[in-house]
Structure formats: structure tokens, C-alpha cells
Design an enzyme around this catalytic site. Structure first.
Site, PDB file in Angstrom:
ATOM      1  N   SER A 201      39.702  48.472  27.603  1.00 62.66           N
ATOM      2  CA  SER A 201      40.486  47.228  27.549  1.00 62.66           C
ATOM      3  C   SER A 201      39.880  46.163  26.655  1.00 62.66           C
ATOM      4  CB  SER A 201      40.660  46.678  28.955  1.00 62.66           C
ATOM      5  OG  SER A 201      39.401  46.403  29.531  1.00 62.66           O
ATOM      6  N   HIS A 229      45.342  50.481  31.282  1.00 62.61           N
ATOM      7  CA  HIS A 229      45.888  49.923  30.041  1.00 62.61           C
ATOM      8  C   HIS A 229      46.690  50.963  29.260  1.00 62.61           C
ATOM      9  CE1 HIS A 229      43.958  46.028  30.453  1.00 62.61           C
ATOM     10  NE2 HIS A 229      42.980  46.709  31.026  1.00 62.61           N
ATOM     11  N   LYS A 260      49.603  45.611  36.074  1.00 52.44           N
ATOM     12  CA  LYS A 260      49.710  45.317  34.642  1.00 52.44           C
ATOM     13  C   LYS A 260      51.131  45.657  34.176  1.00 52.44           C
ATOM     14  CE  LYS A 260      44.730  46.111  34.036  1.00 52.44           C
ATOM     15  NZ  LYS A 260      44.229  44.799  34.454  1.00 52.44           N
TER      16      LYS A 260
HETATM   17  N1  PLP Z   1      40.394  49.484  35.531  1.00 49.85           N
HETATM   18  C1  PLP Z   1      40.605  48.868  34.363  1.00 49.85           C
HETATM   19  C2  PLP Z   1      40.346  49.612  33.087  1.00 49.85           C
HETATM   20  C3  PLP Z   1      41.087  47.544  34.321  1.00 49.85           C
HETATM   21  O1  PLP Z   1      41.294  46.919  33.158  1.00 49.85           O
HETATM   22  C4  PLP Z   1      41.322  46.867  35.548  1.00 49.85           C
HETATM   23  C5  PLP Z   1      41.813  45.471  35.563  1.00 49.85           C
HETATM   24  O2  PLP Z   1      41.298  44.591  34.956  1.00 49.85           O
HETATM   25  C6  PLP Z   1      41.078  47.541  36.736  1.00 49.85           C
HETATM   26  C7  PLP Z   1      40.613  48.847  36.703  1.00 49.85           C
HETATM   27  C8  PLP Z   1      41.328  46.882  38.050  1.00 49.85           C
HETATM   28  O3  PLP Z   1      42.714  46.850  38.283  1.00 49.85           O
HETATM   29  P1  PLP Z   1      43.312  45.966  39.455  1.00 49.85           P
HETATM   30  O4  PLP Z   1      43.650  44.640  38.866  1.00 49.85           O
HETATM   31  O5  PLP Z   1      44.496  46.716  39.944  1.00 49.85           O
HETATM   32  O6  PLP Z   1      42.245  45.855  40.492  1.00 49.85           O
END
Ligand code: PLP
Length: 414
Positions: A201, A229, A260
Site C-alpha cells: 500500500s 488494496h 476499502k
Molecule cells: N492489510 C493491509 C495491507 C492494509 O492496508 C490494511 C489497512 O490499512 C489492513 C490490512 C487492515 O485493514 P482493516 O482496516 O480492515 O483493519
């Protein structure tokens, strides 16, 4: 203004001194962050999430280029309506974890749809993908096993791995040679799991999943990807990085988020083999010891998944917009990291510069955010722009113009 800790009237002087010492430590930490220029302020949005928002302290509509609202579903009328309908029919929440009295028909229905969407056997919902990542590895891997993890994996993966007792091998970012070395080193382990973000990300780069799957097959390892993502918009049907790279049947476990592209409310999940999902329901701590997803959240996400299952059109609406931004910015002289992903990091290097430029962009009506250490490595500060299917071409051109203006002002481009 200095803060203070609450103190009973009759507290001893020793207690008062200890309390003061704690506050001094906290204040000096805070000062260090401010001095380093890495302070993360929070701008306050006073409207719904969307391509145009109202921001406290700014006048008029602001163009929003920093949400993970890739498909524009966060305030899609059908998604919002589904949330309201679920709220009316199923109530505000369950006041329970899933296994006590927190499973409704809508939770089962969403799990079934997500498993179908990802073409995996089964699915388990969590309150967030952070929780899905925190809950998976400890259940799957024991001390006789090994986990091989990309060094730039998301913080929640790193934390999840810390909780498990498997041997840990960290391979260089997207480096297949180094992964192979680590597979050789871990040969004596009972079970091995290669763990990677599908899309990283901070850089918008896509994991080399074909090579990873080849190596995993050669060395007898399983493959896990975090698709936060990618879910909803990568690949011809928006199934994710595994679909984009033609390896849906070679990746064993997928974690992703509902927070997201899939409506943007909250929630996460794991999809994979039925036996794994059943074991997670029995043992995964964030699942066992945290409340069920609220019905309105389930309602919104279910409608988002239904829209994507019904048609590929939404998933396909992103690519041209992403390329318009990337090409025009590169032509103007900016360095944009990553490839054809809607995460477009405008690389600047200096943390303060990234934050000042982001402030100037907001004055021009474009909301972007500077990212600096510890979110990205020191010296690699950037403004991360995120394109949404809901942006118009004019929105993208306005953002590029604002970048050119502020970039010239700060000497980033000539
Ligand atoms: N994994 C990745 C690659 C993320 O970008 C995010 C969120 O920022 C998460 C996990 C965590 O997701 P959540 O907002 O559902 O806790």
C-alpha cells in the site's frame, strides 16, 4: 498546554512525582515527533466520504485523493440503502461474539458470497482485516513450522506473525532469489507459509505472485496474500492480485478488508480451505473474543459484493483513470512509484516537504496526505495519491495542475 494525570486529593508526594515523570516521558516523545516533522495531524471531514468532500477549515468542495474508496462505493446509494435496511431489520448490533449469540443469517450470507467471489471453499468474518491478520498465523502455524514474510508486509501481518510460534524468515522486498534462499534454509520445517501483501500500500507495487507460487510449489510451501488494496478492482473481474496474475488456484489463503473498495465501512475476512476456516472459528482469538460485525456494516458490504458479482463493469472502471494521473504527473517531472495501480505515490524524500506540499494542495482544493517515517522508511517521504473510479477526468486534471503549481513552488519540479 501541558496535560496532567488525575490525582486523588490525598495522594502522596512520591506518587505526584512519579505521575509527573510519566508525563515528562510522554511530552518528550511527542516533542520528538513534532521536531522530526513526522507529526500526523487529522483533518476533520464534515460530509460523507466520496470524491468530493467538505473539510473543516476549508471552504467549498474539496477533491479527495487519499481514501481507499477505490470503486466509489463508500457512499453508493444502493450500498447506503442496504445498510439502512439491515439496521431496521436486524438492529444496531449483536451485543455478542459470533459463537455465543452473535451469528445472524446475514453474516452467513456475506461469508458465502465472499467465498464465492474469491472462488475459495469458505470464509470467516472479522471486525477488521487487522484482526484477520492477527488471528490467522497463531492458529495455522506452530513451533515446527516456518513463515516466510516479505520485509515490507503490512504492520498487521507483522504483528500477526509475532503472535505465532513458527520460525520466522524475512525475505527482501519482492526478491524471489532471497525467497528461494529462505525456502532452502527452512527446509526442515513441518509446514511453510509464504506471506505477502498482494499489493503493497505504500508503494503501489504488485507482488510477483507467479514466481512466488512457482517457488512455493517447488519447495512444498503454502501461499498467503493480503488483498486489502486489490479486492474489488484488480484483475478482469476485480477478484484481486491472484486473478490479475492468473494464480487464483495456486494461492491457498486470502485475507482482505471490507473497509476499502467493498463499501468502506469496516470488517475483514479470511477465505481459504474449509478445514482452515473451521479451525479459525474454534481458535482464532480476535474472532472468539470480539463482537460480531454490526448488521448495517454487513448490509453495506453484502450489497457491494453483490454489485461486483453481478457485473465486471465497476471493477474495470479504474484503469484508464489511474493511467491518466500517472502519465500526466510523470510528464510534468514527478516521480511516481509503483506500476499500474491506483495507489500513486508521489516521491518527495523529505518528510517536512511532503507535509508542506500536502497543506498547499489543500489550499488549492485537493486533499492529499504526506506519508513519512515510521509509515514509510526514513528519507522516503511521499504524498500518496489514490485514484477512485468515482473521480472524473476533470478531477484528475485538477489534481495534476495543483501538483504542478505546488511542485514548482517547493522546487520539486522546474
Ligand atoms: N492489510 C493491509 C495491507 C492494509 O492496508 C490494511 C489497512 O490499512 C489492513 C490490512 C487492515 O485493514 P482493516 O482496516 O480492515 O483493519
Amino acid at each position: 498546554q501541558m496535560s496532567s494525570l488525575p490525582r486523588a486529593a490525598n495522594a502522596s508526594r512520591a506518587y505526584a512525582a512519579a505521575a509527573q515523570a510519566v508525563l515528562s516521558v510522554l511530552e518528550s516523545e511527542l516533542d520528538a515527533i513534532r521536531t522530526a516533522g513526522t507529526w500526523k495531524g487529522e483533518r476533520v471531514i464534515t460530509s460523507q466520504q466520496g470524491p468530493r468532500i467538505s473539510v473543516d477549515g476549508s471552504r467549498g468542495d474539496i477533491l479527495n485523493f487519499c481514501a481507499n474508496n477505490y470503486l466509489g462505493l463508500s457512499n453508493h446509494p444502493e450500498v447506503v440503502k442496504a445498510g439502512i435496511d439491515a439496521l431496521k431489520k436486524y438492529g444496531a448490533g449483536l451485543s455478542s461474539v459470533r459463537f455465543i449469540c452473535g451469528t445472524q443469517s446475514i453474516h452467513k450470507n456475506l461469508e458465502e458470497k465472499l467465498a464465492r467471489f474469491h472462488e475459495r471453499e469458505d470464509c470467516i468474518l472479522y471486525a477488521s482485516c487487522f484482526d484477520a491478520n492477527a488471528g490467522l498465523f497463531e492458529v495455522l502455524l506452530g513451533p515446527d513450522d516456518a513463515v516466510l514474510s516479505d520485509e515490507l508486509n503490512h504492520a498487521s501481518i507483522i504483528d500477526g506473525i509475532r503472535l505465532c510460534r513458527a520460525k520466522r524468515f524475512r525475505y527482501k522486498h519482492m526478491d524471489l532469489n532471497d525467497l528461494e534462499e529462505k525456502l532452502k534454509e527452512s527446509r526442515s520445517s513441518r509446514m511453510r507459509l509464504v506471506v505477502t501483501d498482494g499489493v503493497f500500500s505504500m508503494d503501489g507495487d504488485v507482488a510477483p505472485l507467479q514466481g512466488i507460487c512457482d517457488l512455493a510449489e517447488q519447495y512444498g510451501a503454502l501461499v498467503f496474500i493480503d488483498e486489502c488494496h486489490a479486492t474489488g478492482f484488480l484483475g478482469p473481474r476485480g477478484r484481486g492480485t491472484d486473478e490479475l496474475l492468473g494464480v487464483m488456484d495456486r494461492v491457498h489463503i486470502v485475507n482482505s478488508t471490507l473497509g476499502k473498495a467493498l463499501g468502506g465501512a469496516a470488517g475483514g475476512y479470511t477465505v481459504g480451505p474449509k478445514a482452515l476456516i473451521e479451525l479459525l472459528r474454534q481458535r482464532s482469538r480476535p474472532y472468539l473474543f470480539s463482537n460480531s460485525l454490526p448488521p448495517p456494516v454487513v448490509g453495506c458490504a453484502t450489497r457491494a459484493v453483490e454489485l461486483l458479482l453481478a457485473s465486471n463493469e465497476i471493477a474495470q472502471s479504474m484503469a484508464a483513470k489511474t493511467m491518466r494521473f500517472r502519465n500526466n504527473m510523470t510528464q510534468a517531472g514527478f516521480t511516481i512509484s509503483g506500476t499500474a495501480h491506483p495507489i500513486c505515490p508521489v516521491m518527495l524524500g523529505d518528510a517536512r516537504l511532503a507535509s508542506l506540499m500536502a497543506d498547499d494542495m489543500l489550499k488549492l482544493g485537493v486533499y492529499v496526505i504526506g506519508f513519512s517515517y515510521p509509515v514509510v522508511p526514513k528519507g522516503k517521504a511521499r504524498i500518496r495519491v489514490q485514484i477512485s473510479a468515482a473521480h472524473t477526468d476533470e478531477d484528475i486534471d485538477r489534481a495534476v495542475d495543483a501538483f504542478i503549481q505546488t511542485g514548482r513552488k517547493h522546487g520539486v519540479i522546474s
